[in-house]
Design an enzyme around this catalytic site. Structure first.
Site, mmCIF file in Angstrom:
data_model
loop_
_atom_site.group_PDB
_atom_site.id
_atom_site.type_symbol
_atom_site.label_atom_id
_atom_site.label_comp_id
_atom_site.label_asym_id
_atom_site.label_seq_id
_atom_site.Cartn_x
_atom_site.Cartn_y
_atom_site.Cartn_z
ATOM 1 N N PHE A 96 8.613 -4.249 -9.606
ATOM 2 C CA PHE A 96 7.486 -3.317 -9.696
ATOM 3 C C PHE A 96 8.040 -1.915 -9.835
ATOM 4 C CE2 PHE A 96 8.560 -3.739 -5.270
ATOM 5 C CZ PHE A 96 8.469 -2.456 -4.764
ATOM 6 N N CYS A 97 7.179 -0.978 -10.209
ATOM 7 C CA CYS A 97 7.556 0.446 -10.308
ATOM 8 C C CYS A 97 6.309 1.254 -9.970
ATOM 9 C CB CYS A 97 8.143 0.767 -11.683
ATOM 10 S SG CYS A 97 7.058 0.401 -13.079
ATOM 11 N N ALA A 98 5.969 2.230 -10.786
ATOM 12 C CA ALA A 98 4.742 2.995 -10.540
ATOM 13 C C ALA A 98 3.559 2.305 -11.211
ATOM 14 C CB ALA A 98 4.880 4.429 -11.044
ATOM 15 N N MET A 125 3.114 0.209 -7.800
ATOM 16 C CA MET A 125 2.790 1.106 -6.680
ATOM 17 C C MET A 125 1.402 1.716 -6.812
ATOM 18 S SD MET A 125 5.029 0.874 -4.380
ATOM 19 C CE MET A 125 4.369 2.138 -3.326
#
Length: 138
Positions: A96-98, A125
């Site tokens: 995952f990331c933003a 996120m």
């Protein structure tokens, strides 16, 4: 092109290439965090400055932008660079990331380096915080 832009906006960038077609939702990730299963590695592909503000409990930070080939590093280089042991290739990996874009790219690098049990949290996120994940006591 328009579909790619809309997918990126909605946090679904790179999802169509998911290794096993599995996309995790907030409740799936919340359950993984609550279980603290050592066979699952949560990989945050955001930069350390983002990671320091808010993170999913138990996640490791392997920033794609500053270290795009992170999962190609030797175990020793990985540990020195990221301050955590390099996960075994047999682990279940959740990226995952933003919003999903960097996570998809980081997952691709991991797959090229022998990680076969990969999943993606496309909402990343943005979705975690929107659902109050940053406020949970897990």
């Amino acid at each position: 092109m328009l579909k790619a832009i809309i997918d990126a906006w909605n946090g679904n960038a790179g999802v169509e290439e998911a290794n096993d077609g599995t996309k995790l939702q907030f409740e799936d990730v919340r359950a993984l965090v609550a279980r603290r299963d050592p066979s699952v590695v949560l990989v945050d592909a955001r930069e350390p400055s983002e990671f320091s503000v808010v993170q999913i409990p138990g996640s490791i930070n392997v920033p794609y932008k500053s270290h795009p080939e992170g999962f190609s590093l030797s175990p020793e280089e990985f540990a020195r660079t990221f301050g955590t042991p390099k996960p075994d290739t047999g682990k279940d990996m959740v990226f995952f990331c933003a919003s999903g874009m960097r996570a998809g790219k980081a997952r691709d690098v991991a797959i090229k380096n022998g990680y076969t049990n990969t999943k993606i949290y496309p909402g990343s996120m943005n979705d975690w915080v929107a659902h109050g994940g940053d406020k949970l006591k897990l």
